[in-house]
Design a protein around this motif. Structure first.
Motif, PDB file in Angstrom:
ATOM      1  N   VAL A 139       0.847  -1.193   0.000  1.00 18.02           N
ATOM      2  CA  VAL A 139       0.000   0.000   0.000  1.00 18.02           C
ATOM      3  C   VAL A 139       0.882   1.242   0.000  1.00 18.02           C
ATOM      4  CG1 VAL A 139      -1.679   1.355   1.329  1.00 18.02           C
ATOM      5  CG2 VAL A 139      -1.908  -1.129   1.189  1.00 18.02           C
ATOM      6  N   VAL A 140       0.596   2.158  -0.908  1.00 18.73           N
ATOM      7  CA  VAL A 140       1.279   3.453  -0.939  1.00 18.73           C
ATOM      8  C   VAL A 140       0.246   4.547  -1.194  1.00 18.73           C
ATOM      9  CG1 VAL A 140       3.553   2.606  -1.665  1.00 18.73           C
ATOM     10  CG2 VAL A 140       1.872   3.245  -3.398  1.00 18.73           C
ATOM     11  N   TYR A 141       0.597   5.734  -0.772  1.00 16.49           N
ATOM     12  CA  TYR A 141      -0.252   6.912  -0.942  1.00 16.49           C
ATOM     13  C   TYR A 141       0.515   7.926  -1.783  1.00 16.49           C
ATOM     14  CZ  TYR A 141      -2.702   5.067   3.186  1.00 16.49           C
ATOM     15  OH  TYR A 141      -3.389   4.279   4.073  1.00 16.49           O
ATOM     16  N   ARG A 142      -0.162   8.498  -2.791  1.00 20.36           N
ATOM     17  CA  ARG A 142       0.474   9.570  -3.561  1.00 20.36           C
ATOM     18  C   ARG A 142       0.454  10.831  -2.710  1.00 20.36           C
ATOM     19  NH1 ARG A 142      -2.446  10.054  -9.236  1.00 20.36           N
ATOM     20  NH2 ARG A 142      -4.053  10.656  -7.767  1.00 20.36           N
ATOM     21  N   LEU A 143       1.561  11.553  -2.722  1.00 24.22           N
ATOM     22  CA  LEU A 143       1.664  12.775  -1.942  1.00 24.22           C
ATOM     23  C   LEU A 143       0.576  13.766  -2.340  1.00 24.22           C
ATOM     24  CD1 LEU A 143       3.104  14.384   0.219  1.00 24.22           C
ATOM     25  CD2 LEU A 143       4.711  15.173  -1.526  1.00 24.22           C
ATOM     26  N   GLU A 144       0.254  13.837  -3.618  1.00 22.17           N
ATOM     27  CA  GLU A 144      -0.781  14.780  -4.062  1.00 22.17           C
ATOM     28  C   GLU A 144      -2.151  14.415  -3.479  1.00 22.17           C
ATOM     29  OE1 GLU A 144      -2.118  13.741  -8.450  1.00 22.17           O
ATOM     30  OE2 GLU A 144       0.057  13.615  -8.250  1.00 22.17           O
ATOM     31  N   ASP A 145      -2.439  13.126  -3.286  1.00 23.35           N
ATOM     32  CA  ASP A 145      -3.708  12.707  -2.679  1.00 23.35           C
ATOM     33  C   ASP A 145      -3.729  13.017  -1.182  1.00 23.35           C
ATOM     34  OD1 ASP A 145      -4.755  11.742  -5.096  1.00 23.35           O
ATOM     35  OD2 ASP A 145      -3.824   9.774  -4.794  1.00 23.35           O
ATOM     36  N   ILE A 146      -2.591  12.855  -0.528  1.00 18.26           N
ATOM     37  CA  ILE A 146      -2.490  13.190   0.900  1.00 18.26           C
ATOM     38  C   ILE A 146      -2.724  14.677   1.095  1.00 18.26           C
ATOM     39  CG2 ILE A 146      -0.886  13.352   2.848  1.00 18.26           C
ATOM     40  CD1 ILE A 146       0.452  10.775   1.661  1.00 18.26           C
ATOM     41  N   GLU A 147      -2.073  15.490   0.270  1.00 13.98           N
ATOM     42  CA  GLU A 147      -2.226  16.944   0.397  1.00 13.98           C
ATOM     43  C   GLU A 147      -3.650  17.387   0.075  1.00 13.98           C
ATOM     44  OE1 GLU A 147       1.012  18.148  -2.125  1.00 13.98           O
ATOM     45  OE2 GLU A 147       2.429  18.155  -0.430  1.00 13.98           O
ATOM     46  N   ALA A 148      -4.298  16.737  -0.892  1.00 12.32           N
ATOM     47  CA  ALA A 148      -5.692  17.058  -1.210  1.00 12.32           C
ATOM     48  C   ALA A 148      -6.591  16.714  -0.023  1.00 12.32           C
ATOM     49  CB  ALA A 148      -6.146  16.303  -2.458  1.00 12.32           C
ATOM     50  N   TYR A 149      -6.347  15.585   0.598  1.00  8.12           N
ATOM     51  CA  TYR A 149      -7.128  15.166   1.775  1.00  8.12           C
ATOM     52  C   TYR A 149      -6.928  16.157   2.919  1.00  8.12           C
ATOM     53  CZ  TYR A 149      -9.120  12.020   5.284  1.00  8.12           C
ATOM     54  OH  TYR A 149      -9.903  11.475   6.262  1.00  8.12           O
ATOM     55  N   GLU A 150      -5.701  16.613   3.113  1.00  7.99           N
ATOM     56  CA  GLU A 150      -5.423  17.596   4.160  1.00  7.99           C
ATOM     57  C   GLU A 150      -6.151  18.910   3.879  1.00  7.99           C
ATOM     58  OE1 GLU A 150      -1.005  15.970   5.458  1.00  7.99           O
ATOM     59  OE2 GLU A 150      -1.145  17.610   4.021  1.00  7.99           O
ATOM     60  N   ARG A 151      -6.137  19.356   2.624  1.00  8.91           N
ATOM     61  CA  ARG A 151      -6.839  20.608   2.273  1.00  8.91           C
ATOM     62  C   ARG A 151      -8.337  20.468   2.525  1.00  8.91           C
ATOM     63  NH1 ARG A 151      -3.123  20.494  -1.842  1.00  8.91           N
ATOM     64  NH2 ARG A 151      -4.574  19.525  -3.293  1.00  8.91           N
ATOM     65  N   LEU A 152      -8.902  19.325   2.180  1.00  8.21           N
ATOM     66  CA  LEU A 152     -10.330  19.078   2.362  1.00  8.21           C
ATOM     67  C   LEU A 152     -10.727  19.139   3.837  1.00  8.21           C
ATOM     68  CD1 LEU A 152     -12.961  18.239   0.867  1.00  8.21           C
ATOM     69  CD2 LEU A 152     -12.311  15.882   1.350  1.00  8.21           C
ATOM     70  N   HIS A 153      -9.810  18.807   4.719  1.00  7.90           N
ATOM     71  CA  HIS A 153     -10.113  18.748   6.151  1.00  7.90           C
ATOM     72  C   HIS A 153      -9.627  19.964   6.939  1.00  7.90           C
ATOM     73  CE1 HIS A 153     -10.956  14.664   4.953  1.00  7.90           C
ATOM     74  NE2 HIS A 153     -11.690  14.595   6.036  1.00  7.90           N
ATOM     75  N   MET A 154      -9.203  21.005   6.244  1.00 12.39           N
ATOM     76  CA  MET A 154      -8.779  22.234   6.924  1.00 12.39           C
ATOM     77  C   MET A 154      -9.985  22.894   7.581  1.00 12.39           C
ATOM     78  SD  MET A 154      -5.510  22.793   6.583  1.00 12.39           S
ATOM     79  CE  MET A 154      -5.339  24.529   6.858  1.00 12.39           C
ATOM     80  N   ARG A 155      -9.815  23.337   8.802  1.00 10.00           N
ATOM     81  CA  ARG A 155     -10.874  24.030   9.540  1.00 10.00           C
ATOM     82  C   ARG A 155     -10.285  25.253  10.238  1.00 10.00           C
ATOM     83  NH1 ARG A 155     -12.959  20.958   6.851  1.00 10.00           N
ATOM     84  NH2 ARG A 155     -14.401  19.285   7.299  1.00 10.00           N
ATOM     85  N   GLU A 156     -11.089  26.272  10.408  1.00  9.98           N
ATOM     86  CA  GLU A 156     -10.675  27.453  11.158  1.00  9.98           C
ATOM     87  C   GLU A 156     -11.265  27.450  12.554  1.00  9.98           C
ATOM     88  OE1 GLU A 156     -11.377  31.002   8.973  1.00  9.98           O
ATOM     89  OE2 GLU A 156     -10.125  30.364   7.296  1.00  9.98           O
ATOM     90  N   SER A 157     -12.228  26.562  12.794  1.00  9.18           N
ATOM     91  CA  SER A 157     -12.908  26.519  14.079  1.00  9.18           C
ATOM     92  C   SER A 157     -13.466  25.118  14.295  1.00  9.18           C
ATOM     93  CB  SER A 157     -14.036  27.551  14.071  1.00  9.18           C
ATOM     94  OG  SER A 157     -15.069  27.220  14.938  1.00  9.18           O
ATOM     95  N   THR A 158     -13.585  24.714  15.543  1.00  6.93           N
ATOM     96  CA  THR A 158     -14.173  23.404  15.834  1.00  6.93           C
ATOM     97  C   THR A 158     -15.673  23.401  15.576  1.00  6.93           C
ATOM     98  OG1 THR A 158     -14.427  24.007  18.159  1.00  6.93           O
ATOM     99  CG2 THR A 158     -12.434  22.786  17.545  1.00  6.93           C
ATOM    100  N   SER A 159     -16.291  24.578  15.481  1.00  2.49           N
ATOM    101  CA  SER A 159     -17.727  24.640  15.212  1.00  2.49           C
ATOM    102  C   SER A 159     -18.029  24.595  13.715  1.00  2.49           C
ATOM    103  CB  SER A 159     -18.333  25.904  15.823  1.00  2.49           C
ATOM    104  OG  SER A 159     -17.766  27.051  15.217  1.00  2.49           O
ATOM    105  N   GLU A 160     -17.001  24.674  12.891  1.00  6.17           N
ATOM    106  CA  GLU A 160     -17.195  24.629  11.443  1.00  6.17           C
ATOM    107  C   GLU A 160     -17.637  23.229  11.035  1.00  6.17           C
ATOM    108  OE1 GLU A 160     -14.477  25.558   7.506  1.00  6.17           O
ATOM    109  OE2 GLU A 160     -13.848  26.301   9.459  1.00  6.17           O
ATOM    110  N   PRO A 161     -18.710  23.112  10.243  1.00 12.13           N
ATOM    111  CA  PRO A 161     -19.188  21.778   9.846  1.00 12.13           C
ATOM    112  C   PRO A 161     -18.198  21.076   8.927  1.00 12.13           C
ATOM    113  CG  PRO A 161     -20.385  23.471   8.660  1.00 12.13           C
ATOM    114  CD  PRO A 161     -19.508  24.179   9.664  1.00 12.13           C
TER     115      PRO A 161
END
Length: 73
Positions: A41-63
């Motif tokens: 199993v390997v992960y492409r760095l571009e997919d990891i970075e996309a996943y990280e961007r998708l999960h960026m939040r500015e607040s814990t109350s942000e949906p």
């Protein structure tokens, strides 16, 4: 063009997670996209970075983003 890949151990270290957590996420369809080639199993760095961007939040109350509930859409 060179594509950078991280193995399960690399990603676990990057995110300070156990490798077992990543294994569980793959089994239930969570986490970034991955490649499984010859049992490895390997992960492409571009997919990891996309996943990280998708999960960026500015607040814990942000949906959560709707696509993030079960992984990357």
């Amino acid at each position: 063009m060179s594509v950078k890949h991280l193995n399960q151990q690399d990603l676990a270290e990057r995110w300070d997670l156990s490798e077992r957590t990543l294994e569980r996420w793959r089994s239930i369809g969570w986490g970034p996209c991955f490649l499984k080639i010859g049992g490895r199993v390997v992960y492409r760095l571009e997919d990891i970075e996309a996943y990280e961007r998708l999960h960026m939040r500015e607040s814990t109350s942000e949906p959560a983003h709707p696509a993030s509930v079960g992984g990357v859409a």
